[in-house]
Design a protein around this motif. Structure first.
Motif, PDB file in Angstrom:
ATOM      1  N   CYS A  58       0.864  -1.179   0.000  1.00 25.11           N
ATOM      2  CA  CYS A  58       0.000   0.000   0.000  1.00 25.11           C
ATOM      3  C   CYS A  58       0.903   1.231   0.000  1.00 25.11           C
ATOM      4  CB  CYS A  58      -0.851  -0.058   1.261  1.00 25.11           C
ATOM      5  SG  CYS A  58      -1.928   1.345   1.477  1.00 25.11           S
ATOM      6  N   GLN A  59       0.585   2.250  -0.814  1.00 24.72           N
ATOM      7  CA  GLN A  59       1.468   3.416  -0.924  1.00 24.72           C
ATOM      8  C   GLN A  59       0.777   4.717  -0.516  1.00 24.72           C
ATOM      9  OE1 GLN A  59       2.759   1.910  -5.080  1.00 24.72           O
ATOM     10  NE2 GLN A  59       4.498   3.093  -4.371  1.00 24.72           N
ATOM     11  N   GLY A  60       1.582   5.756  -0.367  1.00 21.85           N
ATOM     12  CA  GLY A  60       1.058   7.074  -0.041  1.00 21.85           C
ATOM     13  C   GLY A  60       0.683   7.195   1.425  1.00 21.85           C
ATOM     14  N   SER A  61      -0.231   8.119   1.725  1.00 26.61           N
ATOM     15  CA  SER A  61      -0.614   8.352   3.116  1.00 26.61           C
ATOM     16  C   SER A  61      -1.248   7.101   3.720  1.00 26.61           C
ATOM     17  CB  SER A  61      -1.587   9.520   3.215  1.00 26.61           C
ATOM     18  OG  SER A  61      -2.772   9.241   2.520  1.00 26.61           O
ATOM     19  N   SER A  62      -1.850   6.265   2.891  1.00 29.35           N
ATOM     20  CA  SER A  62      -2.466   5.030   3.392  1.00 29.35           C
ATOM     21  C   SER A  62      -1.426   4.075   3.974  1.00 29.35           C
ATOM     22  CB  SER A  62      -3.262   4.349   2.273  1.00 29.35           C
ATOM     23  OG  SER A  62      -4.310   5.198   1.831  1.00 29.35           O
TER      24      SER A  62
ATOM     25  N   SER B  62       3.779  11.630   3.538  1.00 31.87           N
ATOM     26  CA  SER B  62       4.667  10.982   4.505  1.00 31.87           C
ATOM     27  C   SER B  62       5.990  11.730   4.630  1.00 31.87           C
ATOM     28  CB  SER B  62       4.903   9.528   4.099  1.00 31.87           C
ATOM     29  OG  SER B  62       3.674   8.814   4.117  1.00 31.87           O
ATOM     30  N   ALA B  63       6.344  12.503   3.618  1.00 27.11           N
ATOM     31  CA  ALA B  63       7.578  13.297   3.671  1.00 27.11           C
ATOM     32  C   ALA B  63       7.501  14.375   4.753  1.00 27.11           C
ATOM     33  CB  ALA B  63       7.852  13.933   2.310  1.00 27.11           C
TER      34      ALA B  63
ATOM     35  N   VAL D  74      -5.341   1.177   2.791  1.00 27.31           N
ATOM     36  CA  VAL D  74      -5.945   0.911   1.479  1.00 27.31           C
ATOM     37  C   VAL D  74      -5.668   2.130   0.603  1.00 27.31           C
ATOM     38  CG1 VAL D  74      -8.176   0.750   0.295  1.00 27.31           C
ATOM     39  CG2 VAL D  74      -7.778  -0.549   2.416  1.00 27.31           C
ATOM     40  N   ASP D  75      -5.043   1.922  -0.561  1.00 20.74           N
ATOM     41  CA  ASP D  75      -4.747   3.071  -1.434  1.00 20.74           C
ATOM     42  C   ASP D  75      -5.509   3.031  -2.758  1.00 20.74           C
ATOM     43  OD1 ASP D  75      -3.375   1.161  -2.889  1.00 20.74           O
ATOM     44  OD2 ASP D  75      -1.397   1.978  -2.499  1.00 20.74           O
TER      45      ASP D  75
END
Lengths: 91, 91, 91, 91, 91
Positions: A58-62, B62-63, D74-75
């Motif tokens: 899972c990528q990003g803020s999630s 996340s950065a 979950v993305d």
């Protein structure tokens, strides 16, 4: 989420303090038949997966929505270990 | 996160006030054998890394999850300096 | 962040109310020698940069971390004007 | 959002606890005529869609803006089942 | 933001409840001379734009920063209708 295989581990003693203890795994995206694609990324393991296993990332803020990764500088997290796929390609 | 080498520094005196003092490093993604890929991005250094070092770069919201970058217009942060990689390619 | 040159301006009278007064600049990514790459995006200027200047553009939710862009539908913000780059390519 | 067809299902018993009960579907982006593009991603189904259906997939933090996916790692989320498209190509 | 032309509309009766009433438009990225690029995405219209108009599309969490899209599973929003562009290419 992307489907990937864990192919290795990163060792980094100098890192942001909040990452202490986080396991940094190298994952390579795979096709639906688990054949490896090109490229790779680094993800924190939230489910105790091992090298060689097929996982979801899972990528990003999630990626921060797990107990292990909350409020940490982490943009990719392994959040499931894949047992199997059922694929119905259009024929 | 992506694996990258720090290849330079950006100098910018006119910038968003909250970025005062932030070190803006130029990073170039690398392969697992540290060979440089094409392309580059600019990241704020949160771990005191130097030019030439192999680092991990976290992107997106996340950065901002470090003391140095919180609530700042920063979309890429260096959050670990890599000691070594263990890679187990499928053979 | 990406390195880019401001190459133009967008005029849009009908827009989301919160964007009133925001300057919508067209930016084109550049190489480390400032040679223009292909493609472009539209970014809100938070630092008073002019057309032709080399700038840094922050994307995603981080683009909202300026006084001018907070809580607005903006996914790219110019947050620094570049004075110069020091690049140490591996040789 | 992207337009995609559901082509399969992922089975994963070992996963982040909050994902218990979430249906992990494999979706493949399609063209406007529903012809399949290359590539695929894994999305949580929030609308009860079935394999073979054409759906919209929302990505990033917005994928968490449903009752089913809120505060979960979950993305990508299936948030609409497409009835039909009206496309007016420039001629 | 990206520059795009609205080329059509998506009809979806079965969708996440919060999306009731949202207009789902198909947008295709365009060049600075409004020539259409390849690809397309689906965006919610927050400014009352019509098919054929040139618009700006905001993506990611910023797509939720309008009254119409707040707290909804929407990752792309039309937030401006373009009147004209002033472009100063380097010559």
């Amino acid at each position: 989420m992307i489907l990937a295989r864990i192919i290795g581990t990163i060792w980094a003693t100098r890192k942001e303090a909040s990452l202490e203890g986080a396991k940094l795994q190298i994952v390579r995206p795979v096709e639906l038949d688990y054949q490896e694609k090109s490229g790779f990324l680094v993800a924190v393991d939230a489910v105790g997966a091992g090298v060689g296993e097929i996982v979801l990332v899972c990528q990003g803020s999630s990626a921060r929505q797990t107990e292990l990764t909350t409020q940490k500088p982490v943009d990719a997290t392994i959040m499931a270990i894949v047992d199997k796929l059922d694929v119905t390609e259009k024929t």
